[in-house]
Design an enzyme around this catalytic site. Structure first.
Site, PDB file in Angstrom:
ATOM      1  N   ASP A 184      25.954  56.929  15.745  1.00 37.50           N
ATOM      2  CA  ASP A 184      24.105  57.271  15.128  1.00 37.50           C
ATOM      3  C   ASP A 184      24.411  55.579  14.398  1.00 37.50           C
ATOM      4  O   ASP A 184      24.522  55.236  15.292  1.00 37.50           O
ATOM      5  CB  ASP A 184      24.378  58.437  13.417  1.00 37.50           C
ATOM      6  N   HIS A 217      20.125  56.562   8.818  1.00 36.11           N
ATOM      7  CA  HIS A 217      19.856  58.096   9.169  1.00 36.11           C
ATOM      8  C   HIS A 217      21.725  58.037   9.174  1.00 36.11           C
ATOM      9  O   HIS A 217      21.880  59.824   9.297  1.00 36.11           O
ATOM     10  CB  HIS A 217      19.268  57.937  11.108  1.00 36.11           C
ATOM     11  N   SER A 379      18.302  66.627  14.254  1.00 34.50           N
ATOM     12  CA  SER A 379      19.231  65.852  13.771  1.00 34.50           C
ATOM     13  C   SER A 379      20.340  66.369  12.870  1.00 34.50           C
ATOM     14  O   SER A 379      21.447  65.967  12.027  1.00 34.50           O
ATOM     15  CB  SER A 379      18.932  64.654  13.350  1.00 34.50           C
TER      16      SER A 379
END
Length: 568
Positions: A184, A217, A379
């Site tokens: 990520d 994220h 996600s």
């Protein structure tokens, strides 16, 4: 499906790579000729990033062939347009001009066997706002500024509860000793809910450090997985690989390949991919399949946030678990892509989790808050599934990848149309039900210990004694012994069994003897209930004498002619 996991072979030699998106150069040994692309073109040409596959044993010839097709290549020095080399996969990843690619395509004597575009991979993140939920989710985007509220880190997130994580924790399944690799944007190593060291570590890479997250994220995904206050599997370990750097740009399939191989070399059990793209990559598919088949590493990826029926990759590869998103009412999210490759669903709307506590943080700035925030998307559904897999793996460490995936699918709570459908897959992921299904699978694979190897009671006057015992979560607490009363000789003594397996012990004794069987539990909680679903059965001369699950620290069973003690 997959083979049992093998860890004897290191992956260190599989790939020499950099996780830099645009500038790092990685090549084979320094003694080999190496490829460079000159900075200066005679005329402007369209360039694109490609993966070149070559025949076994032809690396040097391919370098020379590349140098020969264009004056812009030599074989002497490194350059930043060669992004990765995968020696054991026979692949280069580099940026080339269209006319150079065309020369390779039409060459009749080329050692190259394939040219594919190195397709992009993106993260999709949607900041959550109740008032705009219905409208905004119909119009997904990469990053949309929205307000956040109710960021109560002391309240158990509905997603954690909905996947039955608390019930699994009560039975001791907390993710311990399971490694989940999060590919990520990095993870903020200073967040109080993410403990650097035992719980959080990653791939050392000076260009994109694993423990810095300039976007936010990856930190959010890690918090859903292992956050001490908000995570599904709070004692699993996150392995962070940063493939996006400090700006919200796309990465490439080859960089995902490099990261996945790094995950394997770090000892990952699960790879969590909260990202995707519209186009498949044969190299990416090959490597994720190889990691499953040869090392039992399960990959989990996002089905996509476009709200249509398109396929997203890597989620739509056959051996990757594709995850759809549902809301708090178990309704599929409007943005969640629906197609024939969707495997399972998980909470993915209004999910609170960790955010970086330090700048820079793109998502934090969009939200106007640090440390905690809410996101929606397939996600954020992904780490719920990765976390449940970690719970299942910690529950039964000996289970193969195929057994874990089977238990995951078979135990899902059916939603939508009966059976599997394109919106929900097999349904909502469930931890406790998955553990129970895993019990059923492993019950069919009993480990049998037979102390008497000479045969079953070959001597006249002998009778068999059988103990069937199923261990609980903590087999180190359980031991048992069989002692002959007359001379106190120990016939059996066993301990240190595997967890949650059924064992069958048998022996033969003379029918006029008195035997005492003792089952011990050092924790004083028997073989069931708060510590699992264990139990025992005792047979004398093929007849059941007793069975049970609940006891304190000792069960004593007298077998045979025990006049004055107990006769059964």
């Amino acid at each position: 499906m997959g083979l049992p996991r093998r860890r004897s072979r290191s992956l260190a030699g599989l790939v020499l790579f950099s996780l830099s998106l645009l500038s790092a150069v990685v090549l084979a040994s320094s003694s080999s000729s190496q490829l460079v692309h000159h900075d200066v073109y005679d005329a402007p040409l369209l360039r694109r990033r490609v993966i070149l596959r070559y025949k076994n044993g032809t690396r040097q010839a391919c370098l020379e062939e590349l140098a020969a097709i264009s004056q812009h290549y030599t074989t002497t020095t490194n350059h930043d347009l060669l992004h990765h080399e995968f020696p054991t996969l026979n692949a280069f990843v580099l940026t080339m001009a269209d006319d150079e690619i065309e020369k390779l395509r039409i060459a009749t004597t080329s050692n190259f066997v394939g040219i594919e575009d190195d397709v992009p991979r993106y993260i999709d993140a949607t900041l959550y706002d109740d008032a705009q939920h219905e409208e905004q989710e119909q119009q997904p985007s990469h990053l949309v500024r929205r307000r956040t509220k109710n960021n109560d880190k002391n309240q158990l997130p509905y997603g954690v509860d909905r996947v039955q994580a608390p019930q699994a924790w009560k039975l001791g399944a907390i993710g311990r000793h399971v490694k989940v690799c999060v590919i990520d944007t990095g993870v903020d190593g200073t967040h109080p809910d993410l403990l650097v060291g035992e719980q959080l570590r990653g791939l050392t890479n000076p260009t994109n450090p694993w423990n810095l997250d300039a976007i936010g994220h990856g930190t959010h995904m890690a918090g859903i997985l292992v956050g001490t206050q908000l995570g599904v599997a709070p004692e699993a370990q996150v392995l962070s690989v940063n493939v996006f750097g400090s700006e919200l740009q796309h990465t490439h399939a080859s960089t995902i390949v490099a990261a996945a191989l790094a995950c394997a070399d770090l000892g990952a059990n699960i790879i969590s991919l909260s990202l995707g793209g519209a186009l498949p990559s044969p190299l990416e598919e090959q490597v994720l399949q190889q990691l499953y088949d040869e090392f039992g590493i399960i990959s989990v990826a996002a089905a996509g946030n476009a709200g249509n029926h398109d396929y997203t990759y890597p989620a739509s590869y056959a051996q990757v678990i594709s995850v759809a998103a549902v809301d708090e009412t178990n309704r599929v999210a409007p943005f969640s892509q629906a197609n024939a490759q969707v495997d399972i669903s998980a909470p993915g709307v209004n999910i609170i989790s960790s955010l970086p506590v330090r700048e820079p943080c793109l998502l934090c700035n969009a939200m106007g808050a640090h440390q905690y925030g809410r996101l929606s998307g397939t996600s954020v559904a992904v780490p719920h599934v990765s976390g449940v897999l970690a719970l299942l793996k910690s529950y039964q460490p000996q289970a193969t990848a195929a057994e874990l995936v089977e238990a995951l699918y078979a135990s899902a709570q059916d939603l939508g149309a009966p059976g599997r459908d394109n919106h929900y897959g097999r349904g909502l992921v469930q931890a406790l039900t998955g553990m129970e299904h895993l019990d059923g699978l492993l019950d069919c694979q009993d480990d049998v210990v037979t102390p008497n190897t000479a045969g079953r009671c070959p001597i006249p006057g002998q009778v068999p004694i059988d103990l069937v015992i199923k261990t609980d979560w903590h087999p180190e607490e359980t031991s048992f012994d069989l002692v002959r009363w007359s001379d106190q000789e120990t016939i059996w003594r066993y301990s240190n069994l595997l967890s949650h397996r059924r064992f069958h012990f048998d022996t033969c004794v003379m029918d006029d003897e008195c035997l005492v069987l003792s089952i011990h539990d050092s924790a004083g909680d028997g073989l069931c209930c708060t510590s699992g679903l264990g139990g025992y059965q005792v047979f004398y001369n093929s007849l059941e004498v007793t069975k049970g699950e609940v006891f304190n620290d000792l069960v004593t069973v007298y077998l045979g002619e025990c006049t004055g003690h107990q006769t059964l």
